[in-house]
Scaffold this motif. Structure first.
Motif, PDB file in Angstrom:
ATOM      1  N   ASP A  69      91.208  33.778  27.647  1.00  0.00           N
ATOM      2  CA  ASP A  69      90.572  32.479  27.881  1.00  0.00           C
ATOM      3  C   ASP A  69      91.598  31.363  28.039  1.00  0.00           C
ATOM      4  N   HIS A  70      92.817  31.749  28.438  1.00  0.00           N
ATOM      5  CA  HIS A  70      93.867  30.777  28.755  1.00  0.00           C
ATOM      6  C   HIS A  70      94.311  30.941  30.207  1.00  0.00           C
ATOM      7  N   PRO A  71      93.437  30.679  31.157  1.00  0.00           N
ATOM      8  CA  PRO A  71      93.805  30.879  32.562  1.00  0.00           C
ATOM      9  C   PRO A  71      94.960  30.000  33.014  1.00  0.00           C
ATOM     10  N   ARG A  72      95.137  28.839  32.362  1.00  0.00           N
ATOM     11  CA  ARG A  72      96.238  27.952  32.760  1.00  0.00           C
ATOM     12  C   ARG A  72      97.584  28.645  32.552  1.00  0.00           C
ATOM     13  N   ILE A  73      97.741  29.319  31.396  1.00  0.00           N
ATOM     14  CA  ILE A  73      99.002  30.008  31.126  1.00  0.00           C
ATOM     15  C   ILE A  73      99.126  31.242  32.007  1.00  0.00           C
ATOM     16  N   LYS A  74      98.014  31.946  32.190  1.00  0.00           N
ATOM     17  CA  LYS A  74      98.066  33.133  33.040  1.00  0.00           C
ATOM     18  C   LYS A  74      98.385  32.772  34.485  1.00  0.00           C
ATOM     19  N   GLY A  75      98.198  31.491  34.856  1.00  0.00           N
ATOM     20  CA  GLY A  75      98.537  31.049  36.202  1.00  0.00           C
ATOM     21  C   GLY A  75     100.011  31.169  36.534  1.00  0.00           C
ATOM     22  N   ILE A  76     100.854  31.359  35.484  1.00  0.00           N
ATOM     23  CA  ILE A  76     102.286  31.564  35.716  1.00  0.00           C
ATOM     24  C   ILE A  76     102.523  32.800  36.575  1.00  0.00           C
ATOM     25  N   CYS A  89     123.109  40.558  46.267  1.00  0.00           N
ATOM     26  CA  CYS A  89     122.708  41.539  45.266  1.00  0.00           C
ATOM     27  C   CYS A  89     121.378  42.170  45.652  1.00  0.00           C
ATOM     28  N   SER A  90     121.143  43.350  45.120  1.00  0.00           N
ATOM     29  CA  SER A  90     119.835  43.991  45.192  1.00  0.00           C
ATOM     30  C   SER A  90     119.419  44.309  43.764  1.00  0.00           C
ATOM     31  N   ILE A  91     118.141  44.150  43.496  1.00  0.00           N
ATOM     32  CA  ILE A  91     117.659  44.199  42.124  1.00  0.00           C
ATOM     33  C   ILE A  91     116.484  45.159  42.025  1.00  0.00           C
ATOM     34  N   ASP A  92     116.539  46.060  41.068  1.00  0.00           N
ATOM     35  CA  ASP A  92     115.416  46.947  40.762  1.00  0.00           C
ATOM     36  C   ASP A  92     114.940  46.646  39.345  1.00  0.00           C
ATOM     37  N   LEU A  93     113.649  46.345  39.208  1.00  0.00           N
ATOM     38  CA  LEU A  93     113.051  46.120  37.890  1.00  0.00           C
ATOM     39  C   LEU A  93     112.248  47.351  37.483  1.00  0.00           C
ATOM     40  N   PHE A  94     112.422  47.773  36.231  1.00  0.00           N
ATOM     41  CA  PHE A  94     111.712  48.927  35.695  1.00  0.00           C
ATOM     42  C   PHE A  94     110.844  48.471  34.523  1.00  0.00           C
ATOM     43  N   ASP A  95     109.618  48.971  34.466  1.00  0.00           N
ATOM     44  CA  ASP A  95     108.744  48.634  33.353  1.00  0.00           C
ATOM     45  C   ASP A  95     107.978  49.876  32.943  1.00  0.00           C
ATOM     46  N   ARG A  96     107.770  50.027  31.643  1.00  0.00           N
ATOM     47  CA  ARG A  96     107.055  51.216  31.156  1.00  0.00           C
ATOM     48  C   ARG A  96     105.567  51.143  31.443  1.00  0.00           C
ATOM     49  N   LEU A  97     105.047  49.959  31.755  1.00  0.00           N
ATOM     50  CA  LEU A  97     103.643  49.807  32.121  1.00  0.00           C
ATOM     51  C   LEU A  97     103.480  49.933  33.628  1.00  0.00           C
ATOM     52  N   PRO A  98     102.319  50.378  34.081  1.00  0.00           N
ATOM     53  CA  PRO A  98     102.123  50.530  35.534  1.00  0.00           C
ATOM     54  C   PRO A  98     102.069  49.200  36.283  1.00  0.00           C
ATOM     55  N   ALA A  99     101.743  48.107  35.588  1.00  0.00           N
ATOM     56  CA  ALA A  99     101.621  46.792  36.212  1.00  0.00           C
ATOM     57  C   ALA A  99     102.704  45.865  35.685  1.00  0.00           C
ATOM     58  N   PRO A 100     103.144  44.896  36.489  1.00  0.00           N
ATOM     59  CA  PRO A 100     104.166  43.954  36.035  1.00  0.00           C
ATOM     60  C   PRO A 100     103.575  42.803  35.225  1.00  0.00           C
ATOM     61  N   PHE A 101     104.445  41.878  34.848  1.00  0.00           N
ATOM     62  CA  PHE A 101     104.141  40.564  34.244  1.00  0.00           C
ATOM     63  C   PHE A 101     104.068  40.591  32.723  1.00  0.00           C
ATOM     64  N   GLY A 102     104.180  41.748  32.078  1.00  0.00           N
ATOM     65  CA  GLY A 102     104.395  41.826  30.645  1.00  0.00           C
ATOM     66  C   GLY A 102     103.515  40.937  29.798  1.00  0.00           C
ATOM     67  N   LEU A 103     104.153  40.002  29.091  1.00  0.00           N
ATOM     68  CA  LEU A 103     103.471  39.149  28.123  1.00  0.00           C
ATOM     69  C   LEU A 103     102.367  38.319  28.767  1.00  0.00           C
ATOM     70  N   VAL A 104     102.544  37.916  30.012  1.00  0.00           N
ATOM     71  CA  VAL A 104     101.523  37.086  30.653  1.00  0.00           C
ATOM     72  C   VAL A 104     100.242  37.888  30.854  1.00  0.00           C
ATOM     73  N   ARG A 105     100.378  39.151  31.197  1.00  0.00           N
ATOM     74  CA  ARG A 105      99.207  39.997  31.423  1.00  0.00           C
ATOM     75  C   ARG A 105      98.641  40.529  30.105  1.00  0.00           C
ATOM     76  N   TYR A 106      99.515  40.868  29.152  1.00  0.00           N
ATOM     77  CA  TYR A 106      99.057  41.568  27.956  1.00  0.00           C
ATOM     78  C   TYR A 106      99.324  40.834  26.644  1.00  0.00           C
ATOM     79  N   GLY A 107      99.769  39.592  26.683  1.00  0.00           N
ATOM     80  CA  GLY A 107     100.040  38.865  25.456  1.00  0.00           C
ATOM     81  C   GLY A 107      99.436  37.486  25.393  1.00  0.00           C
ATOM     82  N   VAL A 108      98.890  37.020  26.512  1.00  0.00           N
ATOM     83  CA  VAL A 108      98.246  35.704  26.565  1.00  0.00           C
ATOM     84  C   VAL A 108      96.735  35.916  26.502  1.00  0.00           C
ATOM     85  N   ALA A 109      96.059  35.157  25.659  1.00  0.00           N
ATOM     86  CA  ALA A 109      94.615  35.319  25.505  1.00  0.00           C
ATOM     87  C   ALA A 109      93.903  35.138  26.847  1.00  0.00           C
TER      88      ALA A 109
END
Length: 449
Positions: free
Chosen positions: A51-58, A29-49
């Motif tokens: 001061d939680h670097p452990r979770i952002k480490g995902i 298979c070949s896979i194309d991911l589309f996101d409305r934001l210029p950067a990936p990672f969604g909730l990890v980048r924009y939904g995790v506080a």
């Protein structure tokens, strides 16, 4: 089987885990991911506080998936604006929708729309440097309320109680630090409708509150109540035991003087936001446990003087053009990840994964099992030869279409450039990274050759 071409709408954890599951399945298979934001990672980048670097480490694990051959990223591309469902079905054999839930769920009580009353999701986006929210946030309230008994409520309360300089080691942008410096909060009140044993906090998130410099965590001894349902929950869950023990310890200990206080109120049901021109308080009704872990009202109300209020009562998804929608749950109707129309028939070639599929429940790691189910359904349909092949199979066709429409899309290589730039900004100040916030600047940095 022939090689499958798959589109994934959403490049957050759910979409990326779906791509990873597809790549590990052994199916060509070949896979194309589309996101409305210029950067990936969604909730990890924009939904995790921040001061939680452990979770952002995902992000490290997600980064590995997006860097694999056969996976492409198209950022700054909005489904419903830049690409329609018919476009995607023209170019791909199947599409997996992974747009998540990022809006605040409504709370239907009088006064909830007064100035000074906010949704937690918007505040989280602000302190996480989301490009689509205002850059200023007024923090002039000395007494602030947070409604909710989950980790988002704790994140909001902790950030409001923290001193701005305690966030300087994180990736917060300068405008967020400036806003937090102006924060006048001395008392932050968290209101939970049910009892200690029904709280949805995770133990680590809860314990973090007691390590915030200059903040005293307060639990009222009279809130420590249990019924048979609560005791059963304690017996069945180690996590519940840890949460309750922490709360009990805080309720029984001696008070310590501190410049700021974080109050956790249980059995307190919000019934009205008080105020005329803006928030001036919150009225709660005292609840009592009814024996099965549920609660009922006592009719006893308390008015809490507040100047600002945040509701953290859950997230909900946004309706997507050309797709069926369950307005009550804020999700796509589905069966094992296969999206269903209003007659409960499968929408050909369309699947769902993550919160837009199952609602905003579970931690980020729970998305892996969800992705496994959805991808399993997709591959079963491929084996059964019920997927209609894309009329246009050339991988270059989507690039040509986006360029014809003037879409300033970003790519994986563009993200690597932006990532390097942000890390460089952080290095100058002794941090891991500093986020670039304006969308136009993100796109420009990502598209610079």
């Amino acid at each position: 089987m022939r090689e499958l071409r798959i589109a994934i709408i959403g490049a957050g954890p759910a979409g990326i885990y779906a791509a990873d599951t597809l790549m590990k399945s052994g199916t060509a298979c070949s896979i194309d991911l589309f996101d409305r934001l210029p950067a990936p990672f969604g909730l990890v980048r924009y939904g995790v506080a921040p001061d939680h670097p452990r979770i952002k480490g995902i992000v490290g694990a997600l980064h590995t998936v997006l860097s694999k051959p056969g996976v492409r990223l198209f950022g700054n591309v909005a489904y419903g604006r830049d690409l329609s469902l018919s476009d995607v079905r023209m170019l791909y054999d199947a599409v997996i929708v992974a747009t998540g839930c990022e809006r605040d769920r409504d709370l239907d009580i009088p006064g909830i729309d007064l100035p000074g009353s906010h949704g937690a999701a918007e505040f989280v986006k602000w302190f996480d440097g989301h490009p689509d929210v205002p850059r200023d946030w007024t923090l002039d309230a000395a007494h602030v309320g947070v409604i909710g008994a989950g980790n988002v409520a704790l994140d909001v309360a902790r950030v409001l109680a923290k001193h701005a300089d305690d966030m300087l080691s994180t990736e917060i942008p300068d405008n967020v630090h400036a806003g937090l410096l102006a924060n006048r909060a001395t008392d932050v009140h968290v209101f939970a409708r049910r009892g200690l044993a029904q709280a949805k906090f995770t133990p680590m998130e809860l314990r973090e509150l007691d390590h915030v410099p200059g903040v005293e965590v307060v639990v009222a001894p009279e809130d420590v109540e249990f019924d048979d349902g609560s005791l059963a929950a304690l017996r069945e869950s180690k996590q519940t035991q840890m949460v309750v023990k922490t709360l009990q310890d805080w309720a029984l200990r001696d008070r310590k003087p501190a410049p700021r206080r974080l109050h956790l109120h249980f059995l307190s049901n919000p019934v009205a936001v008080l105020g005329q021109d803006r928030v001036s308080g919150l009225r709660t009704e005292r609840m009592e446990l009814r024996g099965d872990g549920g609660v009922r009202g006592t009719g006893v109300v308390t008015d809490h003087p507040l100047q600002a209020l945040y509701r953290a009562v859950g997230y909900i998804g946004s309706e997507l053009p050309e797709l069926p929608w369950d307005a009550l749950s804020g999700t796509l109707p589905h069966a094992a990840g296969r999206v269903l129309d209003f007659d409960d028939q499968q929408v050909p070639g369309v699947y769902a994964v993550g919160w837009i599929k199952r609602g905003p429940v579970g931690l980020i790691g729970h998305t892996k099992g969800c992705a496994l189910e959805t991808v399993g359904s997709l591959l079963d349909d491929a084996v059964a030869d019920t997927l209609t092949p894309a009329p246009v199979s050339d991988p270059a066709a989507v690039v040509e279409l986006l360029e014809e429409r003037g879409v300033q899309y970003t790519t994986w290589d563009g993200w690597l450039q932006l990532d390097k730039h942000e890390r460089g900004l952080g290095e100058e100040r002794g941090r891991e990274r500093m986020k670039v916030v304006p969308r136009a600047e993100m796109v420009e940095l990502s598209r610079t050759a």
